[in-house]
Design a protein around this motif. Structure first.
Motif: not given
Ligand code: HSE
Length: 308
Positions: A13-14, A19-20, A138, A140-141, A183, A187, A260-261
């Motif tokens: 992700a990202n 981002f997101d 979110h 994005d995953n 995550t 965040r 991702g995170s």
């Protein structure tokens, strides 16, 4: 009594600047969910393998059952379903572990119920599960895990998801150091507000990355893999981040960012010729700071989740 089984892939992700709102899917790695009908109404998580005993069995906490319940609520039905989850992804890794479980559960549940939903329509239920897992809904995953390829979330309200082209020869390396980063923790270090000049830089890079994907312009993709919104704050949670970036760019990676995170890092590469050099360069850095790391490489997965 019917039974169904589905697989959903890991995701990045990202993709640095998105981002997101941006993510892509990885080949081979992912989670598998098996669902079986039963007489007694309600959802029950019967078994979870590969999580080291860490994931919850309670229906209101487990991402598989939360996702399926959101779908059943929308349909207004309450069938009896038993859930078996096989984790193929490490937890707290930044490879979309909770998303893959939720997406595999939804794809299996949709099949079990006679496909009342199109694939795209499953996304809101998967987002509900992400919210339960990490406090943030979110997509994005879950977007790329469900649909495959590169996915853009243009808007969340209402949800507007766009599949982007995947240039031939684009490969990905994932570097997963052996520690967990939740995550929600990752965040919590982010800022609520960003300076105008950072918004400008970030917009330019998102636009550049998307143009690069459409034009299969690897140089443009490489220039656009820059994040001024999340990465500067998250990099401090990731030992060796800047050293690994330096080393693998020298070894020929197009660019690198946090998957991702985090704490997994991803790199994009043109072709697969330089992949072993890139992995070796990263491993040297991780060895020097005393961290064990698993390295994976993959083409971009364009298939997404599917019934087994
Ligand atoms: N976009 C999310 C984040 C992805 O960066 O927090 C989490 O995997």
């Amino acid at each position: 009594m019917k039974s169904t089984k589905a697989f959903a892939p890991a995701t990045v992700a990202n993709v640095s600047c998105g981002f997101d709102i941006l993510g892509f899917a990885i080949d081979q790695m992912g989670d598998t969910v098996t669902l079986s009908e039963r007489e007694k109404p309600g959802l029950e998580v019967l078994s979870i393998k590969g999580d080291g005993g860490k994931l919850p069995y309670e229906s209101h906490k487990n991402t598989c059952s939360v996702a399926i319940q959101a779908m059943l609520d929308e349909l207004g039905v309450n069938p009896g379903i038993e859930i078996r989850l096989e984790k193929g992804l490490p937890l707290g890794s930044g490879m979309g572990s909770s998303a893959a479980s939720a997406v595999a559960a939804l794809v299996a549940a949709n099949e079990l119920l006679g496909n009342p939903f199109q694939k795209n329509d499953l996304l809101p239920f998967a987002i509900a599960a992400e919210k339960a897992a990490c406090g943030a809904g979110h997509a994005d995953n879950v977007g790329p895990s469900l649909l495959g390829g590169f996915v853009l979330i243009r808007d969340y309200h209402p949800l507007d998801i766009i599949k982007l082209p995947v240039p031939d020869g684009l490969h990905c390396v994932l570097l997963h150091p052996h520690y967990e980063l939740n995550t929600s923790d990752s965040r919590s270090v982010l800022r609520d507000q960003i300076p105008l000049k950072h918004a400008t830089i970030q917009s330019g890079n998102v636009a550049g990355l998307i143009a690069g994907l459409f034009q299969a312009d690897f140089q443009l993709i490489s220039r656009s893999l820059r994040d001024v919104i999340a990465e500067p704050y998250r990099a401090v949670l990731i030992p060796g981040f800047y050293e690994v970036r330096e080393a693998i760019k020298s070894a020929g990676a197009m660019g690198m960012g946090i998957s991702g995170s985090g704490p997994t890092l991803f790199a994009l590469c043109e072709g697969n010729e330089k992949i072993s050099d890139i992995i070796e360069a990263a491993q040297q850095v991780y060895r020097s700071i005393g961290l064990e790391v698993d390295a994976y490489h993959s083409a971009i997965n364009t298939r997404g989740a599917y019934i087994l």
